[in-house]
Design a protein around this motif. Structure first.
Motif, PDB file in Angstrom:
ATOM      1  N   VAL A 235      -6.151   7.998   1.379  1.00  0.00           N
ATOM      2  CA  VAL A 235      -5.281   7.357   1.336  1.00  0.00           C
ATOM      3  C   VAL A 235      -4.633   6.539   0.533  1.00  0.00           C
ATOM      4  O   VAL A 235      -5.506   6.149  -0.489  1.00  0.00           O
ATOM      5  N   ALA A 236      -3.208   6.108   0.565  1.00  0.00           N
ATOM      6  CA  ALA A 236      -2.692   5.522  -0.637  1.00  0.00           C
ATOM      7  C   ALA A 236      -2.167   4.040  -0.333  1.00  0.00           C
ATOM      8  O   ALA A 236      -0.948   3.877   0.195  1.00  0.00           O
ATOM      9  N   PRO A 237      -2.967   2.857  -0.225  1.00  0.00           N
ATOM     10  CA  PRO A 237      -2.522   1.652   0.275  1.00  0.00           C
ATOM     11  C   PRO A 237      -1.514   1.267  -0.906  1.00  0.00           C
ATOM     12  O   PRO A 237      -1.358   1.189  -2.202  1.00  0.00           O
ATOM     13  N   PRO A 254       0.839  -2.291   3.775  1.00  0.00           N
ATOM     14  CA  PRO A 254       1.240  -0.958   3.942  1.00  0.00           C
ATOM     15  C   PRO A 254       0.118   0.097   3.523  1.00  0.00           C
ATOM     16  O   PRO A 254      -0.446  -0.034   2.494  1.00  0.00           O
ATOM     17  N   PHE A 255       0.031   0.984   4.510  1.00  0.00           N
ATOM     18  CA  PHE A 255      -0.747   2.112   4.093  1.00  0.00           C
ATOM     19  C   PHE A 255       0.078   3.548   3.956  1.00  0.00           C
ATOM     20  O   PHE A 255       0.897   3.561   5.067  1.00  0.00           O
ATOM     21  N   ILE A 256      -0.262   4.281   3.125  1.00  0.00           N
ATOM     22  CA  ILE A 256       0.638   5.676   3.024  1.00  0.00           C
ATOM     23  C   ILE A 256      -0.558   6.703   3.362  1.00  0.00           C
ATOM     24  O   ILE A 256      -1.458   6.867   2.547  1.00  0.00           O
ATOM     25  N   LEU A 257      -0.453   7.439   4.465  1.00  0.00           N
ATOM     26  CA  LEU A 257      -1.733   8.457   4.746  1.00  0.00           C
ATOM     27  C   LEU A 257      -1.331   9.803   3.977  1.00  0.00           C
ATOM     28  O   LEU A 257      -0.170  10.176   3.703  1.00  0.00           O
ATOM     29  N   PRO A 258      -2.299  10.457   3.965  1.00  0.00           N
ATOM     30  CA  PRO A 258      -2.367  11.468   3.050  1.00  0.00           C
ATOM     31  C   PRO A 258      -1.518  12.792   3.880  1.00  0.00           C
ATOM     32  O   PRO A 258      -1.531  12.671   4.918  1.00  0.00           O
ATOM     33  N   HIS A 259      -0.929  13.688   3.006  1.00  0.00           N
ATOM     34  CA  HIS A 259      -0.689  14.911   3.538  1.00  0.00           C
ATOM     35  C   HIS A 259      -1.802  15.792   4.080  1.00  0.00           C
ATOM     36  O   HIS A 259      -2.854  15.668   3.592  1.00  0.00           O
ATOM     37  N   PHE A 308       9.015  10.375   7.932  1.00  0.00           N
ATOM     38  CA  PHE A 308       8.345   9.109   7.637  1.00  0.00           C
ATOM     39  C   PHE A 308       6.995   8.886   8.560  1.00  0.00           C
ATOM     40  O   PHE A 308       6.381   7.553   8.308  1.00  0.00           O
ATOM     41  N   LYS A 309       6.401   9.815   8.944  1.00  0.00           N
ATOM     42  CA  LYS A 309       5.298   9.676   9.785  1.00  0.00           C
ATOM     43  C   LYS A 309       4.181   9.355   9.021  1.00  0.00           C
ATOM     44  O   LYS A 309       3.021   8.938   9.936  1.00  0.00           O
ATOM     45  N   ILE A 347       9.834  -4.142   2.833  1.00  0.00           N
ATOM     46  CA  ILE A 347       8.319  -3.570   2.902  1.00  0.00           C
ATOM     47  C   ILE A 347       8.464  -2.083   3.742  1.00  0.00           C
ATOM     48  O   ILE A 347       8.027  -1.161   3.203  1.00  0.00           O
ATOM     49  N   ALA A 348       9.254  -2.250   4.872  1.00  0.00           N
ATOM     50  CA  ALA A 348       9.210  -0.848   5.531  1.00  0.00           C
ATOM     51  C   ALA A 348       9.933   0.164   4.793  1.00  0.00           C
ATOM     52  O   ALA A 348       9.553   1.371   4.584  1.00  0.00           O
ATOM     53  N   ARG A 349      11.093  -0.170   4.039  1.00  0.00           N
ATOM     54  CA  ARG A 349      11.887   0.768   3.299  1.00  0.00           C
ATOM     55  C   ARG A 349      10.976   1.408   2.084  1.00  0.00           C
ATOM     56  O   ARG A 349      11.028   2.788   1.809  1.00  0.00           O
ATOM     57  N   ALA A 350      10.179   0.507   1.283  1.00  0.00           N
ATOM     58  CA  ALA A 350       9.396   0.890   0.250  1.00  0.00           C
ATOM     59  C   ALA A 350       8.352   2.018   1.046  1.00  0.00           C
ATOM     60  O   ALA A 350       8.019   3.138   0.005  1.00  0.00           O
ATOM     61  N   ALA A 351       7.717   1.557   1.948  1.00  0.00           N
ATOM     62  CA  ALA A 351       6.739   2.455   2.655  1.00  0.00           C
ATOM     63  C   ALA A 351       7.203   3.968   3.082  1.00  0.00           C
ATOM     64  O   ALA A 351       6.513   4.839   2.811  1.00  0.00           O
ATOM     65  N   ARG A 352       8.423   3.868   3.786  1.00  0.00           N
ATOM     66  CA  ARG A 352       9.000   5.087   4.160  1.00  0.00           C
ATOM     67  C   ARG A 352       9.396   5.856   3.027  1.00  0.00           C
ATOM     68  O   ARG A 352       9.268   7.124   3.020  1.00  0.00           O
ATOM     69  N   SER A 353       9.990   5.336   1.799  1.00  0.00           N
ATOM     70  CA  SER A 353      10.145   6.152   0.791  1.00  0.00           C
ATOM     71  C   SER A 353       8.980   6.688  -0.062  1.00  0.00           C
ATOM     72  O   SER A 353       9.049   8.096  -0.211  1.00  0.00           O
ATOM     73  N   GLN A 354       7.945   5.991   0.067  1.00  0.00           N
ATOM     74  CA  GLN A 354       6.705   6.852  -0.363  1.00  0.00           C
ATOM     75  C   GLN A 354       6.074   7.897   0.618  1.00  0.00           C
ATOM     76  O   GLN A 354       5.845   9.006   0.191  1.00  0.00           O
ATOM     77  N   ALA A 355       6.289   7.386   1.719  1.00  0.00           N
ATOM     78  CA  ALA A 355       5.820   8.640   2.583  1.00  0.00           C
ATOM     79  C   ALA A 355       6.695   9.810   2.860  1.00  0.00           C
ATOM     80  O   ALA A 355       6.122  11.097   2.764  1.00  0.00           O
ATOM     81  N   SER A 356       7.999   9.451   2.365  1.00  0.00           N
ATOM     82  CA  SER A 356       8.946  10.684   2.397  1.00  0.00           C
ATOM     83  C   SER A 356       8.674  11.630   1.031  1.00  0.00           C
ATOM     84  O   SER A 356       8.806  12.745   1.252  1.00  0.00           O
TER      85      SER A 356
END
Length: 500
Positions: A235-237, A254-259, A308-309, A347-356
């Motif tokens: 996980v990439a917080p 925010p947390f970016i879950l792994p592929h 973005f999931k 914050i949401a845009r930054a997290a969505r960009s990273q997730a994408s």
């Protein structure tokens, strides 16, 4: 001079029927009762769903502080405490309606039995059918031990203190079904599973740690579901922020879950949550560690989309923020104050960009441009503004087959046919309808994976590559890069063969 007025008391039967329409489903109704148990400092909470057709019953018992009789009477009153009243920091309630509205949303007969360490058992009951039958419109709250049979009266005997709720006449999801109605029984069991999954999510922070509470459903412990996979190294917080409003702090992280290729199949399936990966992207709003909203973009103008999931963002609110955030009675909806929307959107845009970036395999796209040409079996080609998918002729196994074939025309025709008939529209539709339904390559056949790995490795060696170079290529090559452990075992076997 005193003003003239009439006493316009609401009819009990009519208002109770209206209160039933607050929009609870069974999981959110049970969760509302659990809030009271946690506020009462319970260490253990037992939920029991017993199937018996129209006589089915749900009980919720805790070992919390319990209530003396006068406090129980107050708690049974609809609107027992003003939502404007100051609450204790650990109080998970707000409107003074939860226990009553949550209960009667599911049943027509609510009985509460409670005791403290210093006061005897007290029993009260709201019976909607009895109230309607009187025709008086009076708020007749039944009381007395005679309301329960001997077995029910003994439900708290093994405890010094605690409370138990009995939900009878479950008309909303059992109705008049007979006990041998298999369809109704199956639905009842499915709802029990939904309760378990919902409680595992809503109270996951209470179910972990040194002072964790214990939840049981039909005598089985409920395991917490952590939407952020905080125990997973993949996980990439992102950095957390503290937003200030009216002198109060709102914590956002925010947390970016792994592929899915970075975690096990079991972990990936578990992380999807009760409603699936797509539904659980977005903000998670907590008040006093209790989850209120599980995956929502909070009306910030962003849609839930497949790429973005992997983005999930935790928000921790103080208990005094209910009105500012428009938290509803069911504790399932919230809307951010206007003053915080700009920061939350950023914050949401930054997290969505990273997730994408992770979802779209940006690293792999870069590798396609500057790395080896033989890593990917398929190439993405754009011609005249249209997208095509071509089999990579430079892939080791493709090149070997093409070069070794005595009659190349049928093979070339087969490759062209495969390329021109890729079912892209069907893949897009299936992925939209069941985004977590696509299987991993070779997930149902490890033997085929090993055979393909061996053939590709052999083709690279025969093409003149050094073994070390072929090994590095295999580790980055699709789909073997999703099975790094199996590749490592295979390469070790090859190394052992070379040294013997």
């Amino acid at each position: 001079m005193s003003p003239d007025y009439d006493i316009a008391s609401p009819g009990a039967a009519e208002l109770f029927e209206s209160l039933r329409a607050f929009g609870y489903d069974l999981p959110t109704a049970v969760a509302d009762i659990i809030d009271n148990s946690i506020t009462a400092k319970a260490n253990n909470i037992w939920i029991s769903l017993t199937w018996a057709g129209q006589n089915s019953r749900i009980t919720i018992r805790d070992d919390g502080e319990g209530m003396p009789e006068d406090v129980l009477l107050q708690a049974m009153r609809p609107g027992s405490l003003s939502p404007l009243a100051e609450r204790a920091e650990n109080d998970l309630g707000r409107f003074g309606l939860g226990m009553k509205t949550a209960s009667i949303s599911q049943c027509r007969c609510l009985t509460v039995m409670t005791k403290t360490k210093t006061t005897p058992v007290a029993i009260r009951r709201w019976d909607l059918d009895y109230i309607a039958s009187t025709g008086t419109g009076e708020w007749r709250l039944l009381k007395g031990a005679h309301l329960l049979d001997a077995a029910d009266q003994s439900a708290l005997d093994s405890q010094e203190q605690g409370t138990i709720l009995f939900w009878d006449r479950l008309d909303r999801f059992v109705g008049n079904a007979s006990s041998d109605d298999q369809v109704a029984q199956k639905h009842f069991r499915e709802r029990a599973d939904a309760v378990r999954d919902h409680l595992a999510m809503v109270f996951h922070r209470f179910l972990r740690g040194r002072n964790a509470i214990r939840l049981y459903i039909n005598d089985r412990p409920i395991e917490p579901w952590d939407p952020f996979l905080e125990d997973c190294d993949a996980v990439a917080p992102l950095p957390g922020e503290t937003l200030k409003m009216n002198g109060e702090a709102v914590e956002v992280k925010p947390f970016i879950l792994p592929h899915h290729s970075k975690i096990s199949t079991e972990t990936h399936a578990l992380a999807a949550g009760p409603r699936g990966w797509n539904a659980h992207q977005g903000f998670y709003i907590y008040r006093n560690c209790r989850l209120l909203v599980a995956g929502d973009w909070l009306g910030l103008g962003m849609q839930k989309e497949e790429h973005f999931k992997l983005a999930r963002i935790r928000i921790d609110l103080p208990s005094s923020s209910d009105m500012l955030w428009q938290i509803d009675v069911k504790k399932s909806r919230a809307r951010p104050p206007a003053a915080l929307r700009k920061d939350l959107l950023r914050i949401a845009r930054a997290a969505r960009s990273q997730a994408s970036n992770i979802y779209r395999h940006r690293g792999k796209v870069l590798q396609r441009k500057v790395g080896s040409n033989d890593v990917f079996l398929w190439n993405h080609v754009v011609r005249r503004g249209k997208t095509f998918y071509k089999i990579n002729r430079e892939h080791p196994i493709v090149r070997k087959v093409l070069e070794s074939a005595s009659d190349k025309a049928p093979l070339r025709a087969l490759i062209a046919l495969v390329e021109q008939t890729v079912p892209a529209p069907l893949i897009v539709i299936n992925n939209a309808e069941t985004p977590d339904g696509l299987g991993r390559p070779f997930e149902d056949s490890s033997s085929d994976l090993k055979e393909a790995m061996a053939e590709v490795f052999r083709a690279m060696i025969e093409d003149g590559r050094e073994r070390s170079d072929a090994a590095r290529a295999l580790l980055t090559m699709e789909p073997f890069n999703q099975y790094s452990e199996l590749v490592a075992v295979f390469l070790e076997e090859q190394s052992n063969k070379e040294t013997t």
